[in-house]
Design an enzyme around this catalytic site. Sequence first.
Site, PDB file in Angstrom:
ATOM      1  N   HIS A   1      22.837  10.139   2.864  1.00  0.00           N
ATOM      2  CA  HIS A   1      23.561   9.325   3.836  1.00  0.00           C
ATOM      3  C   HIS A   1      22.695   8.908   5.018  1.00  0.00           C
ATOM      4  CE1 HIS A   1      27.195  10.625   1.691  1.00  0.00           C
ATOM      5  NE2 HIS A   1      27.772   9.584   2.254  1.00  0.00           N
ATOM      6  N   GLY A   2      21.688   9.657   5.360  1.00  0.00           N
ATOM      7  CA  GLY A   2      20.881   9.233   6.492  1.00  0.00           C
ATOM      8  C   GLY A   2      19.811  10.232   6.863  1.00  0.00           C
TER       9      GLY A   2
END
Length: 434
Positions: free
Chosen positions: A283-284
């Site tokens: 996700h990041g």
Amino acid sequence: MWDWRFLFLILFSTVVDYTMGLYIDKSKSKQNRKFFLWISILINLGFLGYFKYSNFFLESFVDAFTFFGQDVRFRGLEIVLPVGISFYTFQTLSYTIDVYRKKLTPTRDFIAFSAFVSFFPQLVAGPIERATHLLPQFYSKRKFKYRQARDGLYLIIWGLFKKIVIADNCAQYANDIFENYDDYSSPTLILGAVYFAFQIYGDFSGYSDIAIGTSRLFGFDLMRNFAYPYFSRDIAEFWRRWHISLSTWFRDYLYIPLGGSRGGTWMKVRNTFIIFLVSGFWHGANWTFIVWGALNAIYFLPLMLRGKNRNHIDIIGENKVFPSIKEFYNITVTFMMTAFAWIFFRANSVTHDFLYIEELFTFKFKVDRLVIERFPFEILPLIGLLICMEWFSRNREHPLKNSNIAYIKAVFLVLMILIFGSFSEMQEFIYFQF
């Protein structure tokens, strides 16, 4: 239009995986097949790692030296994250892996394969499609089907309602509360977590609905990506209903190859943490996502170790108007756990996470702010409307699907969008950053 130079990146990825698929199919020995598969994996993950995680690893390296008293100067790399790279990278990887596993015959139609990789409705934020499902649809001639197109329009309307009415309105309050958490009392911070939970759900599932609906206008069928996740009775059920395309991707291409839950206790614990940590990292490039993944692994482990992670695979409250007291309790607890975990997803840093949580659990009203602090309750009736429409449609793909009053519902939702839509404060889709 955003930056034409990144077209070469997706084109290169397309050429590599198209070619490797053919080489894997032609190779007679397993060693050669594995060699070409690893070329595809390393190139795709190499690009993803460079563009998405270079600065994260460099910053973490510098922080580690700083922690031990070494002064290391660091200037971040000026790297722009290409739009959709996390999604189309996993989509093309599933193609070469399925060819390697002999679940799919590689295509020799480069145009069809390129269209599969860059299919515009779901290119930027999914669903992450499998070649076994989507690619064959490019071989058939397009024929307009009224029912399919009508259902596509209904899905688009439903997705716009979730995005513009629910997500964007919640975002205004959630952003203010998270950015100014030290100015607010505990009840408002709790409300901020709830608002972000519905913001990210309305935002991401809204995008998926619009993407799936748009595809149906063109005669394509994409996989369902959300199945009313906030009606889940435990965290395992939640992950079967949330971002289904990513959850099943990690299950099929990472969790099961690692051994899944077939081994001993240590292997089960290891694989569970790997799958959730990798999901968080996907996700990041921020420690907040890794902590979020670890927290979900901790939620999931007791269910798996007791063999209860497959307890709830039916439709909740089937043939009943309302859930039982036990079901309602389980839904509430699961939502509270999920909303708490979303705090780590939303905050800017791990420090921000814990400061927010510390303020939340003080359980104190800030007397000096009671006069000016305004609890933003006005979005709650709209959230209640969303919950009601989903609850009474939980046995269908979406509230307008196969409904005798679908047209009336559609007109009603359009009016709700026009009246309550947050057009002046429209927010970019959250998952565009991933």
